[in-house]
Write a protein that holds these residues in place. Structure first.
Motif, short mmCIF file in Angstrom:
data_model
loop_
_atom_site.label_atom_id
_atom_site.label_comp_id
_atom_site.label_asym_id
_atom_site.label_seq_id
_atom_site.Cartn_x
_atom_site.Cartn_y
_atom_site.Cartn_z
N ALA A 118 33.72 40.34 37.65
CA ALA A 118 33.58 40.19 39.04
C ALA A 118 34.99 40.27 39.66
CB ALA A 118 32.98 38.91 39.24
N LYS A 119 34.82 40.72 40.87
CA LYS A 119 36.25 41.05 41.83
C LYS A 119 36.76 39.44 42.48
CE LYS A 119 35.95 45.36 41.56
NZ LYS A 119 37.07 45.95 40.90
N PHE A 120 35.76 38.65 42.47
CA PHE A 120 36.47 37.27 42.91
C PHE A 120 35.25 36.10 42.69
CE2 PHE A 120 33.49 39.38 46.12
CZ PHE A 120 32.76 38.31 46.58
N VAL A 179 38.80 33.47 45.88
CA VAL A 179 39.95 33.96 45.13
C VAL A 179 39.77 35.14 44.36
CG1 VAL A 179 41.73 32.87 43.45
CG2 VAL A 179 40.45 31.51 45.06
N PRO A 180 40.53 36.24 44.43
CA PRO A 180 40.17 37.37 43.43
C PRO A 180 40.49 37.00 41.91
CG PRO A 180 41.59 37.88 45.39
CD PRO A 180 41.49 36.23 45.35
N THR A 181 39.76 37.37 41.42
CA THR A 181 40.06 37.15 39.82
C THR A 181 41.26 37.94 39.26
OG1 THR A 181 38.47 38.74 38.96
CG2 THR A 181 37.33 36.62 39.28
N ALA A 182 41.70 39.07 39.83
CA ALA A 182 42.89 39.76 39.35
C ALA A 182 43.87 39.07 39.57
CB ALA A 182 42.74 41.09 39.83
N SER A 183 43.99 37.91 40.58
CA SER A 183 45.22 37.30 40.90
C SER A 183 45.28 35.80 40.25
CB SER A 183 45.46 37.16 42.58
OG SER A 183 44.24 36.58 42.93
#
Length: 74
Positions: A37-39, A52-56
């Motif tokens: 998922a993106k966030f 919150v974005p999961t990539a960060s």
């Protein structure tokens, strides 16, 4: 319960108190990471929604559900 989220490339962290249990937060985060998922969305005690974005993610710390004692302990 206290939740702290470390954000990549940021010297600050996101910290708030939530009425969600640690099991609920763990389930939300695990499902988001497993599904790419993106966030994620988490809510605090006052009803604010944190997206919150999961990539960060650098780290996610979920505190205990026990309340702290105040005063002197004999």
């Amino acid at each position: 319960m206290d939740i702290r989220i470390g954000i990549a490339n940021s010297p600050r962290e996101l910290a708030f108190e939530s009425s969600q249990t640690s099991a609920e937060v763990e389930k939300i985060v695990s499902a988001a990471l497993d599904a790419d998922a993106k966030f994620i969305k988490l809510t605090d005690d006052k009803g604010k929604v944190y997206i919150v974005p999961t990539a960060s993610f650098s780290y996610l710390e979920v505190g205990s559900e026990k309340s702290r004692s105040v005063g002197f302990v004999a």
